[in-house]
Motif scaffolding. Structure first.
Motif, short mmCIF file in Angstrom:
data_model
loop_
_atom_site.label_atom_id
_atom_site.label_comp_id
_atom_site.label_asym_id
_atom_site.label_seq_id
_atom_site.Cartn_x
_atom_site.Cartn_y
_atom_site.Cartn_z
N HIS A 34 0.82 -1.21 0.00
CA HIS A 34 0.00 0.00 0.00
C HIS A 34 0.85 1.26 0.00
O HIS A 34 0.42 2.31 -0.48
N LEU A 35 2.05 1.17 0.53
CA LEU A 35 2.94 2.32 0.59
C LEU A 35 3.25 2.85 -0.81
O LEU A 35 3.34 4.05 -1.02
N GLY A 36 3.40 1.96 -1.76
CA GLY A 36 3.68 2.38 -3.13
C GLY A 36 2.57 3.23 -3.73
O GLY A 36 2.83 4.15 -4.51
N ARG A 37 1.36 2.95 -3.37
CA ARG A 37 0.22 3.69 -3.92
C ARG A 37 -0.12 4.94 -3.13
O ARG A 37 -0.64 5.89 -3.69
N PHE A 38 0.14 4.94 -1.82
CA PHE A 38 -0.35 6.02 -0.97
C PHE A 38 0.75 6.88 -0.35
O PHE A 38 0.46 7.73 0.46
N SER A 39 2.00 6.68 -0.73
CA SER A 39 3.06 7.49 -0.15
C SER A 39 3.09 8.85 -0.82
O SER A 39 2.70 9.00 -1.97
N PRO A 40 3.58 9.86 -0.11
CA PRO A 40 3.70 11.19 -0.71
C PRO A 40 4.67 11.17 -1.89
O PRO A 40 5.60 10.35 -1.92
N GLY A 41 4.48 12.05 -2.84
CA GLY A 41 5.38 12.13 -3.99
C GLY A 41 6.81 12.40 -3.56
O GLY A 41 7.06 13.21 -2.67
N GLY A 42 7.74 11.72 -4.19
CA GLY A 42 9.14 11.94 -3.89
C GLY A 42 9.68 11.10 -2.75
O GLY A 42 10.85 11.20 -2.40
N VAL A 43 8.85 10.24 -2.16
CA VAL A 43 9.29 9.36 -1.06
C VAL A 43 9.30 7.92 -1.57
O VAL A 43 8.30 7.43 -2.08
N TYR A 44 10.46 7.26 -1.42
CA TYR A 44 10.62 5.89 -1.91
C TYR A 44 11.22 5.03 -0.80
O TYR A 44 12.17 5.45 -0.13
N VAL A 45 10.67 3.85 -0.60
CA VAL A 45 11.13 2.94 0.46
C VAL A 45 11.22 1.53 -0.10
O VAL A 45 10.37 1.12 -0.90
N ILE A 46 12.25 0.80 0.36
CA ILE A 46 12.41 -0.60 -0.06
C ILE A 46 12.97 -1.40 1.13
O ILE A 46 13.83 -0.91 1.85
N PRO A 47 12.46 -2.62 1.35
CA PRO A 47 13.00 -3.44 2.44
C PRO A 47 14.44 -3.89 2.16
O PRO A 47 14.83 -4.06 1.01
N ASP A 48 15.20 -4.07 3.21
CA ASP A 48 16.56 -4.59 3.12
C ASP A 48 16.52 -6.03 2.63
O ASP A 48 15.59 -6.78 2.96
N LEU A 49 17.50 -6.44 1.86
CA LEU A 49 17.52 -7.81 1.34
C LEU A 49 17.82 -8.84 2.41
O LEU A 49 17.39 -10.00 2.31
N ASP A 50 18.56 -8.46 3.44
CA ASP A 50 18.96 -9.41 4.48
C ASP A 50 18.13 -9.33 5.75
O ASP A 50 18.11 -10.27 6.53
N ASP A 51 17.49 -8.20 5.99
CA ASP A 51 16.74 -8.00 7.24
C ASP A 51 15.35 -7.46 6.90
O ASP A 51 15.20 -6.30 6.51
N PHE A 52 14.35 -8.30 7.05
CA PHE A 52 12.97 -7.95 6.69
C PHE A 52 12.44 -6.77 7.50
O PHE A 52 11.57 -6.04 7.05
#
Length: 93
Positions: A34-52
């Motif tokens: 849901h973060l991808g659809r509802f986050s403010p413009g210009g804000v990007y987040v991705i989970p770490d590959l090793d630590d969920f």
């Protein structure tokens, strides 16, 4: 072992802690979706590959005092994320 399965052979196969952890992780995945659809413009987040429970993010500012500013941050979710008082910690890098 707690008995809550209808099939007796599965009673001891799954531990309550594992089931609870899976439930919490599923909720985190839904929030991330849901973060991808509802986050403010210009804000990007991705989970770490090793630590969920650790996420990396970046903010690109498009207006205001810090226009064209780029700010990296890290979000650390507690293991009991979703419980009252288990808030994520945000650290700007």
């Amino acid at each position: 072992c707690e008995s809550f399965f209808l099939i007796p052979q599965l009673e001891c196969f799954y531990k309550m802690e594992d089931i609870e952890r899976s439930r919490r992780e599923h909720k985190i995945i839904i929030e991330y979706k849901h973060l991808g659809r509802f986050s403010p413009g210009g804000v990007y987040v991705i989970p770490d590959l090793d630590d969920f429970y650790k996420w990396h993010g970046i903010i690109f500012l498009r207006r205001g005092l810090y226009i064209d500013g780029i700010f990296r941050f890290e979000i650390k979710l507690p293991i009991k994320y979703g419980d009252f008082g288990a808030w994520p910690k945000i650290r700007f890098l």
